[in-house]
Design an enzyme around this catalytic site. Sequence first.
Site, PDB file in Angstrom:
ATOM      1  N   THR A  37     -26.394 -44.825  -7.903  1.00  0.00           N
ATOM      2  CA  THR A  37     -25.333 -43.929  -7.417  1.00  0.00           C
ATOM      3  C   THR A  37     -25.709 -42.495  -7.800  1.00  0.00           C
ATOM      4  OG1 THR A  37     -23.882 -43.936  -9.357  1.00  0.00           O
ATOM      5  CG2 THR A  37     -23.647 -45.781  -7.807  1.00  0.00           C
ATOM      6  N   GLY A  38     -25.351 -41.555  -6.940  1.00  0.00           N
ATOM      7  CA  GLY A  38     -25.843 -40.190  -7.155  1.00  0.00           C
ATOM      8  C   GLY A  38     -27.361 -40.175  -7.060  1.00  0.00           C
ATOM      9  N   GLY A  39     -27.879 -40.960  -6.126  1.00  0.00           N
ATOM     10  CA  GLY A  39     -29.338 -41.080  -5.981  1.00  0.00           C
ATOM     11  C   GLY A  39     -29.912 -40.100  -4.971  1.00  0.00           C
ATOM     12  N   SER A  65     -30.047 -36.739  -5.357  1.00  0.00           N
ATOM     13  CA  SER A  65     -30.413 -35.435  -5.931  1.00  0.00           C
ATOM     14  C   SER A  65     -30.788 -35.614  -7.404  1.00  0.00           C
ATOM     15  CB  SER A  65     -29.185 -34.509  -5.800  1.00  0.00           C
ATOM     16  OG  SER A  65     -29.363 -33.301  -6.478  1.00  0.00           O
ATOM     17  N   GLY A  66     -31.503 -34.645  -7.942  1.00  0.00           N
ATOM     18  CA  GLY A  66     -31.726 -34.548  -9.383  1.00  0.00           C
ATOM     19  C   GLY A  66     -32.234 -35.807 -10.050  1.00  0.00           C
ATOM     20  N   ILE A  67     -31.579 -36.202 -11.128  1.00  0.00           N
ATOM     21  CA  ILE A  67     -31.999 -37.352 -11.936  1.00  0.00           C
ATOM     22  C   ILE A  67     -31.986 -38.638 -11.105  1.00  0.00           C
ATOM     23  CG2 ILE A  67     -31.296 -38.832 -13.875  1.00  0.00           C
ATOM     24  CD1 ILE A  67     -30.187 -36.191 -15.210  1.00  0.00           C
ATOM     25  N   GLY A  68     -30.956 -38.792 -10.273  1.00  0.00           N
ATOM     26  CA  GLY A  68     -30.841 -40.012  -9.472  1.00  0.00           C
ATOM     27  C   GLY A  68     -31.968 -40.144  -8.464  1.00  0.00           C
ATOM     28  N   SER A 116     -24.216 -38.183 -21.372  1.00  0.00           N
ATOM     29  CA  SER A 116     -24.612 -36.773 -21.592  1.00  0.00           C
ATOM     30  C   SER A 116     -24.513 -36.504 -23.077  1.00  0.00           C
ATOM     31  CB  SER A 116     -23.642 -35.854 -20.842  1.00  0.00           C
ATOM     32  OG  SER A 116     -23.743 -34.530 -21.333  1.00  0.00           O
ATOM     33  N   TYR A 120     -15.164 -32.971 -19.062  1.00  0.00           N
ATOM     34  CA  TYR A 120     -16.441 -33.643 -18.751  1.00  0.00           C
ATOM     35  C   TYR A 120     -16.953 -34.394 -19.980  1.00  0.00           C
ATOM     36  CZ  TYR A 120     -21.498 -33.838 -17.603  1.00  0.00           C
ATOM     37  OH  TYR A 120     -22.795 -34.229 -17.382  1.00  0.00           O
TER      38      TYR A 120
HETATM   39  N1  LIG Z   1     -28.586 -31.872 -15.411  1.00  0.00           N
HETATM   40  C1  LIG Z   1     -28.158 -31.937 -16.647  1.00  0.00           C
HETATM   41  O1  LIG Z   1     -28.413 -31.034 -17.463  1.00  0.00           O
HETATM   42  C2  LIG Z   1     -27.351 -33.145 -17.110  1.00  0.00           C
HETATM   43  C3  LIG Z   1     -27.097 -33.264 -18.480  1.00  0.00           C
HETATM   44  C4  LIG Z   1     -26.364 -34.357 -18.925  1.00  0.00           C
HETATM   45  C5  LIG Z   1     -25.918 -35.311 -18.033  1.00  0.00           C
HETATM   46  N2  LIG Z   1     -26.177 -35.158 -16.700  1.00  0.00           N
HETATM   47  C6  LIG Z   1     -25.676 -36.202 -15.804  1.00  0.00           C
HETATM   48  O2  LIG Z   1     -26.717 -36.638 -14.977  1.00  0.00           O
HETATM   49  C7  LIG Z   1     -26.180 -37.208 -13.794  1.00  0.00           C
HETATM   50  C8  LIG Z   1     -26.952 -36.688 -12.599  1.00  0.00           C
HETATM   51  O3  LIG Z   1     -26.786 -35.287 -12.529  1.00  0.00           O
HETATM   52  P1  LIG Z   1     -27.953 -34.295 -12.047  1.00  0.00           P
HETATM   53  O4  LIG Z   1     -28.188 -33.338 -13.155  1.00  0.00           O
HETATM   54  O5  LIG Z   1     -29.071 -35.049 -11.475  1.00  0.00           O
HETATM   55  O6  LIG Z   1     -27.129 -33.464 -10.943  1.00  0.00           O
HETATM   56  P2  LIG Z   1     -27.228 -33.354  -9.356  1.00  0.00           P
HETATM   57  O7  LIG Z   1     -28.604 -33.002  -8.940  1.00  0.00           O
HETATM   58  O8  LIG Z   1     -26.107 -32.436  -9.005  1.00  0.00           O
HETATM   59  O9  LIG Z   1     -26.924 -34.835  -8.856  1.00  0.00           O
HETATM   60  C9  LIG Z   1     -25.635 -35.387  -8.916  1.00  0.00           C
HETATM   61  C10 LIG Z   1     -25.604 -36.569  -7.990  1.00  0.00           C
HETATM   62  O10 LIG Z   1     -24.319 -37.186  -8.102  1.00  0.00           O
HETATM   63  C11 LIG Z   1     -23.751 -37.237  -6.799  1.00  0.00           C
HETATM   64  N3  LIG Z   1     -22.306 -37.145  -6.883  1.00  0.00           N
HETATM   65  C12 LIG Z   1     -21.547 -36.221  -7.508  1.00  0.00           C
HETATM   66  N4  LIG Z   1     -20.256 -36.500  -7.346  1.00  0.00           N
HETATM   67  C13 LIG Z   1     -20.212 -37.630  -6.582  1.00  0.00           C
HETATM   68  C14 LIG Z   1     -19.174 -38.415  -6.059  1.00  0.00           C
HETATM   69  N5  LIG Z   1     -17.877 -38.121  -6.270  1.00  0.00           N
HETATM   70  N6  LIG Z   1     -19.502 -39.501  -5.335  1.00  0.00           N
HETATM   71  C15 LIG Z   1     -20.783 -39.827  -5.081  1.00  0.00           C
HETATM   72  N7  LIG Z   1     -21.820 -39.123  -5.551  1.00  0.00           N
HETATM   73  C16 LIG Z   1     -21.515 -38.034  -6.284  1.00  0.00           C
HETATM   74  C17 LIG Z   1     -24.362 -36.081  -6.029  1.00  0.00           C
HETATM   75  O11 LIG Z   1     -24.250 -36.286  -4.643  1.00  0.00           O
HETATM   76  P3  LIG Z   1     -23.573 -35.138  -3.716  1.00  0.00           P
HETATM   77  O12 LIG Z   1     -24.389 -33.924  -3.926  1.00  0.00           O
HETATM   78  O13 LIG Z   1     -23.715 -35.673  -2.343  1.00  0.00           O
HETATM   79  O14 LIG Z   1     -22.183 -35.013  -4.196  1.00  0.00           O
HETATM   80  C18 LIG Z   1     -25.801 -36.174  -6.536  1.00  0.00           C
HETATM   81  O15 LIG Z   1     -26.501 -37.188  -5.872  1.00  0.00           O
HETATM   82  C19 LIG Z   1     -24.692 -36.877 -13.802  1.00  0.00           C
HETATM   83  O16 LIG Z   1     -23.955 -38.007 -14.223  1.00  0.00           O
HETATM   84  C20 LIG Z   1     -24.587 -35.779 -14.843  1.00  0.00           C
HETATM   85  O17 LIG Z   1     -23.321 -35.746 -15.445  1.00  0.00           O
HETATM   86  C21 LIG Z   1     -26.887 -34.103 -16.221  1.00  0.00           C
END
Ligand SMILES: NC(=O)c1ccc[n+]([C@@H]2O[C@H](COP(=O)([O-])OP(=O)(O)OC[C@H]3O[C@@H](n4cnc5c(N)ncnc54)[C@H](OP(=O)(O)O)[C@@H]3O)[C@@H](O)[C@H]2O)c1
Length: 250
Positions: free
Chosen positions: A12-14, A16-19, A138, A151
């Site tokens: 899920t959330g696949g 963009s980014g980490i996913g 996180s 958050y």
């Molecule tokens: N980056 C950091 O520094 C960091 C640090 C700690 C934890 N995290 C965690 O890592 C995870 C991935 O984040 P990321 O940094 O890779 O950010 P990201 O690039 O913004 O990716 C977030 C992903 O989650 C999806 N998403 C968000 N809300 C959603 C919803 N309501 N339903 C379905 N999909 C949803 C987005 O899809 P859409 O764009 O289509 O909404 C996207 O695929 C998150 O759980 C975040 O809290 C990130």
Amino acid sequence: MHKLQDKVVLVTGGSSGIGLASAQLFQAQGAQLAVTGRDPQTLEQANDALGGKALVIRSDAGRLDAIDDMMAQVRARYGRLDVLFINAGVARPAPIELTSEEAFDEQMGVNLKGVFFTIQKALPLFADNGGSIIVTTSITNQLGSPNFSVYGAAKAGLRSLVKSLALELVGRGIRVNAVSPGPIATPMFDRLGLPPELAAAKKQAIADKSPSRRFGTAHEVAKAALFLACDDSSYLVGEEIVIDGGMSLL
Ligand SMILES: NC(=O)c1ccc[n+]([C@@H]2O[C@H](COP(=O)([O-])OP(=O)(O)OC[C@H]3O[C@@H](n4cnc5c(N)ncnc54)[C@H](OP(=O)(O)O)[C@@H]3O)[C@@H](O)[C@H]2O)c1
């Protein structure tokens, strides 16, 4: 032999980014993939990045009817699930005075409630010989983070959820663990709505504060997720792997 050869994996959330980095790594390790997100454009890009071979589902991670539909699509395409990586997450940083009920509910809904029900609704898809569930938490779940109180609270709830559900499910051969990222260079930071100069200054300040003097990459988190997804971590249950360059040790 690839580490996830012929395993069915939902991220899920696949999109963009980490996913997305994890989905690409899992695919390179032989997995059959389903990925989710909300934004059609990002989903299209993810579809291309995964060579058109993944099941790409537009789905809101905070809505129970959408979770039901997502599981139905995975069942229709693959018939089962071996690995579930619940990674979708949303941050809406704000001081307490400016946090609306709607922002509170969205962050709790996607980051905590949605995770619980995604696990619940995925269980019928796991085979008798078990599988692996990974959740993205996180380091805000153990640090005080001004403006990230909601958050961080949702992610702290996840930490507890992972431990309790790990014990509930280990008897069925399903391992539940978490990856806990620190600052990772993904589009998430750019979605926070900060003016570009302030965003750049904030990023620099975070990098300067890190013992590693940099942000991590999505691929560095993906490698930990792969470890938890595959048999290499077969005796790890209810653990959280922190990937933060040492940030949370300060
Ligand atoms: N980056 C950091 O520094 C960091 C640090 C700690 C934890 N995290 C965690 O890592 C995870 C991935 O984040 P990321 O940094 O890779 O950010 P990201 O690039 O913004 O990716 C977030 C992903 O989650 C999806 N998403 C968000 N809300 C959603 C919803 N309501 N339903 C379905 N999909 C949803 C987005 O899809 P859409 O764009 O289509 O909404 C996207 O695929 C998150 O759980 C975040 O809290 C990130």
